[in-house]
Design an enzyme around this catalytic site. Structure first.
Site, PDB file in Angstrom:
ATOM      1  N   ARG A  32      28.976  74.497   2.637  1.00 30.91           N
ATOM      2  CA  ARG A  32      29.953  75.242   1.836  1.00 30.91           C
ATOM      3  C   ARG A  32      30.054  74.626   0.439  1.00 30.91           C
ATOM      4  O   ARG A  32      30.482  73.474   0.279  1.00 30.91           O
ATOM      5  CB  ARG A  32      31.323  75.196   2.526  1.00 30.91           C
ATOM      6  CG  ARG A  32      32.440  75.822   1.731  1.00 30.91           C
ATOM      7  CD  ARG A  32      32.282  77.312   1.590  1.00 30.91           C
ATOM      8  NE  ARG A  32      33.437  77.933   0.951  1.00 30.91           N
ATOM      9  CZ  ARG A  32      33.433  79.147   0.413  1.00 30.91           C
ATOM     10  NH1 ARG A  32      32.332  79.894   0.441  1.00 30.91           N
ATOM     11  NH2 ARG A  32      34.512  79.647  -0.132  1.00 30.91           N
ATOM     12  N   GLN A  70      41.366  73.998   8.999  1.00 30.22           N
ATOM     13  CA  GLN A  70      41.748  73.714   7.608  1.00 30.22           C
ATOM     14  C   GLN A  70      40.532  73.341   6.762  1.00 30.22           C
ATOM     15  O   GLN A  70      40.381  73.816   5.631  1.00 30.22           O
ATOM     16  CB  GLN A  70      42.780  72.569   7.593  1.00 30.22           C
ATOM     17  CG  GLN A  70      43.452  72.365   6.251  1.00 30.22           C
ATOM     18  CD  GLN A  70      44.408  73.502   5.884  1.00 30.22           C
ATOM     19  OE1 GLN A  70      44.879  74.217   6.774  1.00 30.22           O
ATOM     20  NE2 GLN A  70      44.668  73.694   4.616  1.00 30.22           N
ATOM     21  N   GLY A 113      39.476  79.732   4.994  1.00 29.07           N
ATOM     22  CA  GLY A 113      39.669  81.068   5.578  1.00 29.07           C
ATOM     23  C   GLY A 113      38.640  81.373   6.656  1.00 29.07           C
ATOM     24  O   GLY A 113      38.951  82.039   7.654  1.00 29.07           O
ATOM     25  N   GLU A 157      48.298  72.105  33.958  1.00 27.17           N
ATOM     26  CA  GLU A 157      48.192  70.836  34.713  1.00 27.17           C
ATOM     27  C   GLU A 157      49.392  69.925  34.418  1.00 27.17           C
ATOM     28  O   GLU A 157      49.290  68.698  34.475  1.00 27.17           O
ATOM     29  CB  GLU A 157      46.866  70.131  34.382  1.00 27.17           C
ATOM     30  CG  GLU A 157      46.110  69.622  35.598  1.00 27.17           C
ATOM     31  CD  GLU A 157      45.616  70.732  36.509  1.00 27.17           C
ATOM     32  OE1 GLU A 157      45.529  71.895  36.072  1.00 27.17           O
ATOM     33  OE2 GLU A 157      45.338  70.413  37.684  1.00 27.17           O
ATOM     34  N   THR A 183      52.875  70.249  31.605  1.00 26.80           N
ATOM     35  CA  THR A 183      52.959  70.240  30.139  1.00 26.80           C
ATOM     36  C   THR A 183      52.985  68.789  29.624  1.00 26.80           C
ATOM     37  O   THR A 183      53.255  67.857  30.386  1.00 26.80           O
ATOM     38  CB  THR A 183      54.243  70.958  29.640  1.00 26.80           C
ATOM     39  OG1 THR A 183      55.379  70.219  30.092  1.00 26.80           O
ATOM     40  CG2 THR A 183      54.307  72.394  30.138  1.00 26.80           C
TER      41      THR A 183
HETATM   42  C1  FAD Z   1      45.832  80.182  31.149  1.00 26.98           C
HETATM   43  C2  FAD Z   1      46.652  79.480  32.199  1.00 26.98           C
HETATM   44  C3  FAD Z   1      46.029  78.975  33.319  1.00 26.98           C
HETATM   45  C4  FAD Z   1      46.769  78.343  34.312  1.00 26.98           C
HETATM   46  N1  FAD Z   1      46.125  77.877  35.427  1.00 26.98           N
HETATM   47  C5  FAD Z   1      46.833  77.362  36.437  1.00 26.98           C
HETATM   48  C6  FAD Z   1      46.214  76.960  37.656  1.00 26.98           C
HETATM   49  O1  FAD Z   1      44.982  77.082  37.802  1.00 26.98           O
HETATM   50  N2  FAD Z   1      46.965  76.452  38.653  1.00 26.98           N
HETATM   51  C7  FAD Z   1      48.321  76.303  38.516  1.00 26.98           C
HETATM   52  O2  FAD Z   1      48.974  75.842  39.462  1.00 26.98           O
HETATM   53  N3  FAD Z   1      48.948  76.687  37.383  1.00 26.98           N
HETATM   54  C8  FAD Z   1      48.246  77.214  36.350  1.00 26.98           C
HETATM   55  N4  FAD Z   1      48.886  77.613  35.195  1.00 26.98           N
HETATM   56  C9  FAD Z   1      50.326  77.432  35.102  1.00 26.98           C
HETATM   57  C10 FAD Z   1      50.657  76.205  34.265  1.00 26.98           C
HETATM   58  O3  FAD Z   1      50.373  75.023  34.989  1.00 26.98           O
HETATM   59  C11 FAD Z   1      52.133  76.308  33.862  1.00 26.98           C
HETATM   60  O4  FAD Z   1      52.233  77.343  32.888  1.00 26.98           O
HETATM   61  C12 FAD Z   1      52.631  74.985  33.294  1.00 26.98           C
HETATM   62  O5  FAD Z   1      52.721  73.999  34.293  1.00 26.98           O
HETATM   63  C13 FAD Z   1      54.009  75.127  32.633  1.00 26.98           C
HETATM   64  O6  FAD Z   1      54.902  75.733  33.515  1.00 26.98           O
HETATM   65  P1  FAD Z   1      55.742  77.003  33.022  1.00 26.98           P
HETATM   66  O7  FAD Z   1      54.814  77.953  32.339  1.00 26.98           O
HETATM   67  O8  FAD Z   1      56.526  77.471  34.189  1.00 26.98           O
HETATM   68  O9  FAD Z   1      56.677  76.400  31.897  1.00 26.98           O
HETATM   69  P2  FAD Z   1      58.118  75.775  32.105  1.00 26.98           P
HETATM   70  O10 FAD Z   1      58.115  74.782  33.235  1.00 26.98           O
HETATM   71  O11 FAD Z   1      59.141  76.863  32.155  1.00 26.98           O
HETATM   72  O12 FAD Z   1      58.270  74.967  30.747  1.00 26.98           O
HETATM   73  C14 FAD Z   1      58.765  75.551  29.541  1.00 26.98           C
HETATM   74  C15 FAD Z   1      59.058  74.412  28.572  1.00 26.98           C
HETATM   75  O13 FAD Z   1      60.059  73.526  29.122  1.00 26.98           O
HETATM   76  C16 FAD Z   1      59.534  72.200  29.164  1.00 26.98           C
HETATM   77  N5  FAD Z   1      60.010  71.509  30.371  1.00 26.98           N
HETATM   78  C17 FAD Z   1      60.078  72.003  31.636  1.00 26.98           C
HETATM   79  N6  FAD Z   1      60.540  71.049  32.480  1.00 26.98           N
HETATM   80  C18 FAD Z   1      60.751  69.922  31.725  1.00 26.98           C
HETATM   81  C19 FAD Z   1      61.207  68.607  32.023  1.00 26.98           C
HETATM   82  N7  FAD Z   1      61.555  68.232  33.250  1.00 26.98           N
HETATM   83  N8  FAD Z   1      61.298  67.724  30.998  1.00 26.98           N
HETATM   84  C20 FAD Z   1      60.957  68.081  29.724  1.00 26.98           C
HETATM   85  N9  FAD Z   1      60.503  69.323  29.393  1.00 26.98           N
HETATM   86  C21 FAD Z   1      60.403  70.231  30.379  1.00 26.98           C
HETATM   87  C22 FAD Z   1      58.013  72.368  29.209  1.00 26.98           C
HETATM   88  O14 FAD Z   1      57.352  71.185  28.755  1.00 26.98           O
HETATM   89  C23 FAD Z   1      57.814  73.560  28.292  1.00 26.98           C
HETATM   90  O15 FAD Z   1      57.840  73.137  26.941  1.00 26.98           O
HETATM   91  C24 FAD Z   1      48.179  78.225  34.190  1.00 26.98           C
HETATM   92  C25 FAD Z   1      48.800  78.730  33.039  1.00 26.98           C
HETATM   93  C26 FAD Z   1      48.072  79.357  32.068  1.00 26.98           C
HETATM   94  C27 FAD Z   1      48.799  79.912  30.838  1.00 26.98           C
END
Ligand code: FAD
Length: 157
Positions: free
Chosen positions: A39, A108, A112, A135, A137
């Site tokens: 670039r 970045q 673009g 797995e 958050t």
């Molecule tokens: C593309 C994709 C693939 C997936 N594949 C799998 C899979 O193969 N197997 C499987 O079992 N699951 C799977 N999941 C689910 C995934 O593991 C969950 O989405 C993830 O664990 C978060 O749970 P939740 O979405 O219910 O969020 P929530 O638990 O509702 O969390 C929302 C927010 O609150 C925060 N939070 C929640 N509890 C606490 C705490 N105690 N302390 C601090 N912060 C907290 C979280 O960090 C997050 O910021 C998948 C999800 C996606 C989007």
């Protein structure tokens, strides 16, 4: 027992998500350096700008640190360690946060073009985001690490 089995399974699989983070970060670096070399702006490749060089240096340094953490937990697992919960959570947390930072910077560096679907780094940036969520958050990884630290401190009292 089911809960314990599920938690132990996550200890193993989190290291794998850490490895995904390293792969996504390294892939983004490889793509953006390839682009940056070609670039031309202001009559020179953008790799000649120190601002770009420093971004590349930080991206690679952070990725190497993440790679080391992932290899460390992989070695523990290969050697039959009984408890690698904290190490696994740390590898997953650091490598996936690194993947997020590095992919944002790769976009970045590419300007673009990085944002457009014609180049793979915009997808890498989206992929890095799910690594921070599934797995367990990354907030939950911090809980796992801190609780293990506190448990150890109480044991050594
Ligand atoms: C593309 C994709 C693939 C997936 N594949 C799998 C899979 O193969 N197997 C499987 O079992 N699951 C799977 N999941 C689910 C995934 O593991 C969950 O989405 C993830 O664990 C978060 O749970 P939740 O979405 O219910 O969020 P929530 O638990 O509702 O969390 C929302 C927010 O609150 C925060 N939070 C929640 N509890 C606490 C705490 N105690 N302390 C601090 N912060 C907290 C979280 O960090 C997050 O910021 C998948 C999800 C996606 C989007």
């Amino acid at each position: 027992m089911g809960f314990i089995v599920a938690m132990k399974t996550l200890d193993s699989s989190r290291a794998g998500v850490g490895a995904q983070g390293v792969g996504v970060a390294q892939g983004a670096i490889d793509e953006c350096i390839k682009f940056a070399k070609g670039r031309i702006q202001f009559g020179q490749p953008i790799t000649s700008f120190q601002a770009i060089q420093h971004m590349l240096a930080d991206m690679q340094t952070q990725t190497e640190a993440a790679r080391s953490l992932v290899y460390a937990v992989a070695r523990m697992m290969d050697n039959g360690a009984k408890d690698f919960s904290r190490a696994s959570a740390m590898a997953k947390l650091f490598a996936t946060d690194t993947a997020m930072r590095v992919t944002i910077d790769a976009v970045q560096v590419m300007g673009g073009s990085g944002y457009m679907k014609e180049y793979p780094v915009e997808k890498m940036m989206r992929d890095a985001k799910i690594l921070q969520i599934y797995e367990g958050t990354n907030q939950v990884q911090r809980n796992v690490i801190a609780l293990d630290m506190i448990r150890e401190a109480n044991k050594n009292k």
